[in-house]
Design a protein around this motif. Structure first.
Motif, PDB file in Angstrom:
ATOM      1  N   VAL A 312       0.678  -1.374   0.072  1.00 35.69           N
ATOM      2  CA  VAL A 312      -0.074  -0.056  -0.056  1.00 35.69           C
ATOM      3  C   VAL A 312       0.776   1.392   0.111  1.00 35.69           C
ATOM      4  O   VAL A 312       1.597   1.366   0.867  1.00 35.69           O
ATOM      5  CB  VAL A 312      -0.893   0.162   1.272  1.00 35.69           C
ATOM      6  CG1 VAL A 312      -2.047   1.318   1.153  1.00 35.69           C
ATOM      7  CG2 VAL A 312      -1.813  -1.274   1.411  1.00 35.69           C
ATOM      8  N   ARG A 466      -7.870  -2.514   4.289  1.00 31.52           N
ATOM      9  CA  ARG A 466      -6.621  -3.455   5.013  1.00 31.52           C
ATOM     10  C   ARG A 466      -7.010  -4.736   4.903  1.00 31.52           C
ATOM     11  O   ARG A 466      -6.063  -5.454   4.608  1.00 31.52           O
ATOM     12  CB  ARG A 466      -6.213  -2.720   6.316  1.00 31.52           C
ATOM     13  CG  ARG A 466      -4.871  -3.400   7.016  1.00 31.52           C
ATOM     14  CD  ARG A 466      -3.945  -3.533   5.814  1.00 31.52           C
ATOM     15  NE  ARG A 466      -2.908  -2.582   6.188  1.00 31.52           N
ATOM     16  CZ  ARG A 466      -1.756  -2.523   5.294  1.00 31.52           C
ATOM     17  NH1 ARG A 466      -1.245  -3.354   4.622  1.00 31.52           N
ATOM     18  NH2 ARG A 466      -0.935  -1.313   5.926  1.00 31.52           N
ATOM     19  N   GLN A 469      -6.817  -6.088   1.165  1.00 31.30           N
ATOM     20  CA  GLN A 469      -5.690  -5.978   0.818  1.00 31.30           C
ATOM     21  C   GLN A 469      -4.364  -6.953   1.372  1.00 31.30           C
ATOM     22  O   GLN A 469      -3.897  -7.703   0.440  1.00 31.30           O
ATOM     23  CB  GLN A 469      -4.967  -4.692   1.230  1.00 31.30           C
ATOM     24  CG  GLN A 469      -3.460  -4.398   0.448  1.00 31.30           C
ATOM     25  CD  GLN A 469      -2.481  -4.774   1.517  1.00 31.30           C
ATOM     26  OE1 GLN A 469      -2.663  -4.775   2.724  1.00 31.30           O
ATOM     27  NE2 GLN A 469      -1.314  -5.042   0.769  1.00 31.30           N
ATOM     28  N   LEU A 474      -3.395  -7.688  -2.770  1.00 31.97           N
ATOM     29  CA  LEU A 474      -3.542  -6.588  -3.440  1.00 31.97           C
ATOM     30  C   LEU A 474      -2.457  -5.445  -3.391  1.00 31.97           C
ATOM     31  O   LEU A 474      -1.953  -5.287  -2.149  1.00 31.97           O
ATOM     32  CB  LEU A 474      -5.141  -5.810  -3.433  1.00 31.97           C
ATOM     33  CG  LEU A 474      -6.285  -6.362  -3.493  1.00 31.97           C
ATOM     34  CD1 LEU A 474      -7.453  -5.563  -3.032  1.00 31.97           C
ATOM     35  CD2 LEU A 474      -6.353  -6.889  -5.078  1.00 31.97           C
ATOM     36  N   SER A 475      -2.231  -4.863  -4.473  1.00 31.39           N
ATOM     37  CA  SER A 475      -1.368  -3.631  -4.368  1.00 31.39           C
ATOM     38  C   SER A 475      -2.446  -2.491  -4.485  1.00 31.39           C
ATOM     39  O   SER A 475      -3.406  -2.355  -5.293  1.00 31.39           O
ATOM     40  CB  SER A 475      -0.551  -3.635  -5.699  1.00 31.39           C
ATOM     41  OG  SER A 475       0.252  -4.678  -5.673  1.00 31.39           O
ATOM     42  N   LEU A 476      -2.003  -1.340  -3.716  1.00 29.18           N
ATOM     43  CA  LEU A 476      -3.088  -0.425  -3.412  1.00 29.18           C
ATOM     44  C   LEU A 476      -2.318   0.964  -3.405  1.00 29.18           C
ATOM     45  O   LEU A 476      -1.184   1.011  -2.767  1.00 29.18           O
ATOM     46  CB  LEU A 476      -3.732  -0.440  -1.960  1.00 29.18           C
ATOM     47  CG  LEU A 476      -4.801   0.496  -1.713  1.00 29.18           C
ATOM     48  CD1 LEU A 476      -6.080   0.522  -2.820  1.00 29.18           C
ATOM     49  CD2 LEU A 476      -5.385   0.239  -0.280  1.00 29.18           C
TER      50      LEU A 476
END
Length: 536
Positions: A312, A466, A469, A474-476
């Motif tokens: 993130v 969060r 993710q 995930l990429s955020l």
């Protein structure tokens, strides 16, 4: 201390079919001369309805069922409409949350301020102009002679809010009602507006009723506090009492929901980059006109960074810093002038239309206003399944996935058969998250995704992001002007100013040992910083 306004047993009824009978009931409080009274609560608590009832601005089918509001020897609630109109602007001024919708887009700022005097038959046209100039100067707007001729769209958000304050002050009212006047502003502009309201209140000796959902704002300016929930007052007292020794469970819950100054230490992300941005640049050029030269604004000035798989990255900065333009340039909603956007080895800026359409599946956006990004005429099922269907997913499979995604973002699968207007702001943002997930992207760009939400709803959405993710790896890329929010969610933080990247690093380094003066100023401008340090 003598009250300038006394409200007793106020009740405001809602139309049949509403989720409750009264928007406000059993509300009694005093507003004293020379004090700032903060009214705090989440959306639907009745705080704005109370203010609108005082001003005679309640929506159709919503009316005062009972109660009194004594002001200068008269009950405001019992006054005829014509008498109430005389009070508005004259003895009671109001600042609204969104000045762009409250200001007339077709009138110059000076004419709108002068109109206040004209509506109350004050002064000659020449005197109105002189007083408008003086007010523009008093609220700290630069170059009054230029501002008086400007239209609202030519001003920044903070400048428009200052213009609204000038209009509210025009007739030197005894009471100023400020309804969430800083919610949509970045932290430094918010700090300036709060300081301005406090300064003007002291200079004019006004009583201020300040409506907010942010206890950081309360800590900055409040003398006394009222906490409202579901239309009723659950707690009131001095700012010190309510902030330091809250009595009601709801007040305690609101205070717990505020992002803290504690900066977590996330595990370093060492995975391969999912995104590489290299020397990205974008300049906007206005077309000009017969009497106006072309004007260029550099929105992105040589920005480079990476986002690792499962990381993130927060992008923080004031309005106009270029952070949202970077997000839009990555997915080519804005075309960059130069630079590379490498998504898993593929340069997004080099793709043709067909290639770009296929590549966009892998990078999705969550927008600030989910209601504006959802089609109000289409059910949620359509919003969640349209993208996958266009990409070739069978309709039945896309519909099944849509209902599954609603449960993943903690909504009932039956929500798929409802329309956007049937949901709260927080629920609509969850739908926005579900829609982003529907394409199984490698990267999600969240552009101010929680800035318009109440603190408790904001906390829920941040926790959900969060959790998703981490669970889905995930990429955020999380774009925000709220430093506290970035500290809670992000692994690394990039700070932008005037289109440039002025600092980037692990979240604990940037927040606890900022290198750039601009970063230090952003951190210092967060409302309630001193209070939170004292409470820690």
């Amino acid at each position: 201390m003598k009250p300038v306004l006394s409200i007793r047993d106020l009740a405001i009824s809602l139309p049949p079919g509403a989720d409750r009978a009264f928007a406000v009931q059993n509300v009694s409080f005093d507003l004293n001369q020379g004090e700032i009274l903060c009214v705090v609560g989440e959306s639907g608590s009745g705080k704005s309805m109370t203010a609108n009832a005082l001003m005679g601005l309640l929506p159709d089918q919503v009316e005062v069922a009972r109660g009194e509001a004594e002001f200068e020897g008269r009950d405001i609630m019992a006054l005829p409409d014509a008498e109430r109109r005389k009070l508005r602007g004259d003895r009671i001024g109001m600042i609204f949350q969104e000045p762009m919708t409250a200001l007339n887009p077709l009138m110059r700022i000076g004419d709108q301020i002068a109109e206040v005097f004209e509506a109350h038959n004050r002064h000659t046209p020449a005197e109105r102009r002189e007083k408008a100039l003086a007010l523009i100067g008093e609220v700290g707007l630069p170059d009054p002679e230029k501002i008086i001729r400007a239209y609202p769209f030519q001003l920044s958000g903070g400048q428009r809010q200052r213009a609204m304050i000038a209009m509210a002050l025009a007739l030197d009212p005894a009471i100023l009602i400020a309804d969430e006047p800083t919610t949509a502003l970045d932290v430094t502009t918010q700090a300036q507006i709060l300081d301005l309201i406090k300064t003007i209140q002291q200079r004019h000796g006004m009583a201020v009723m300040f409506i907010t959902h942010d206890f950081g704002v309360v800590a900055e300016i409040a003398d006394r506090v009222i906490v409202m929930r579901y239309g009723e007052i659950v707690e009131q007292g001095s700012a010190t009492e309510v902030l330091q020794s809250p009595q009601h469970d709801y007040t305690k819950a609101l205070l717990r929901a505020i992002p803290t100054d504690h900066v977590p230490t996330p595990e370093p992300v060492i995975a391969q980059p999912v995104l590489e941005v290299r020397d990205l640049r974008k300049t906007f050029v206005t077309s000009g006109g017969f009497f106006k030269p072309k004007r260029s604004v550099t929105a992105i000035d040589g920005v480079s960074f990476t986002i690792a798989r499962g990381e993130v990255l927060g992008i923080v900065g004031e309005s106009g810093s270029g952070k949202s333009t970077v997000g839009r340039a990555i997915v080519r909603l804005v075309e960059a002038d130069s630079g590379e956007v490498i998504l898993d080895g593929q340069d997004m800026n080099a793709l043709n239309a067909d290639q770009l359409r296929r590549a966009r599946r892998r990078v999705q956006m969550i927008f600030q206003d989910p209601y504006a990004s959802l089609n109000p005429r289409k059910k949620i099922l359509h919003a969640l399944s349209e993208g996958p269907i266009v990409q070739g997913v069978p309709r039945e499979k896309a519909h099944a996935r849509a209902r599954e995604l609603l449960e993943i973002v903690e909504l009932d699968a039956g929500a798929a058969d409802r329309y956007p207007h049937e949901f709260s702001g927080g629920q609509r943002q969850r739908i926005g998250i579900a829609r982003a997930l529907a394409m199984d992207p490698d990267l999600i760009i969240a552009d101010e995704a929680v800035s318009a939400l109440d603190v408790s709803i904001q906390a829920q959405v941040l926790t959900l992001l969060r959790d998703l993710q981490e669970r889905l790896h995930l990429s955020l890329m999380f774009i925000t002007h709220d430093m506290r929010v970035a500290a809670q969610l992000c692994d690394r933080v990039a700070v932008m100013q005037h289109g440039k990247l002025v600092e980037i690093g692990p979240v604990q380094d940037v927040f606890l040992s900022p290198k750039a003066e601009y970063t230090r100023n952003l951190l210092a401008a967060v409302p309630g910083t001193d209070w939170r340090k004292g409470a820690a």
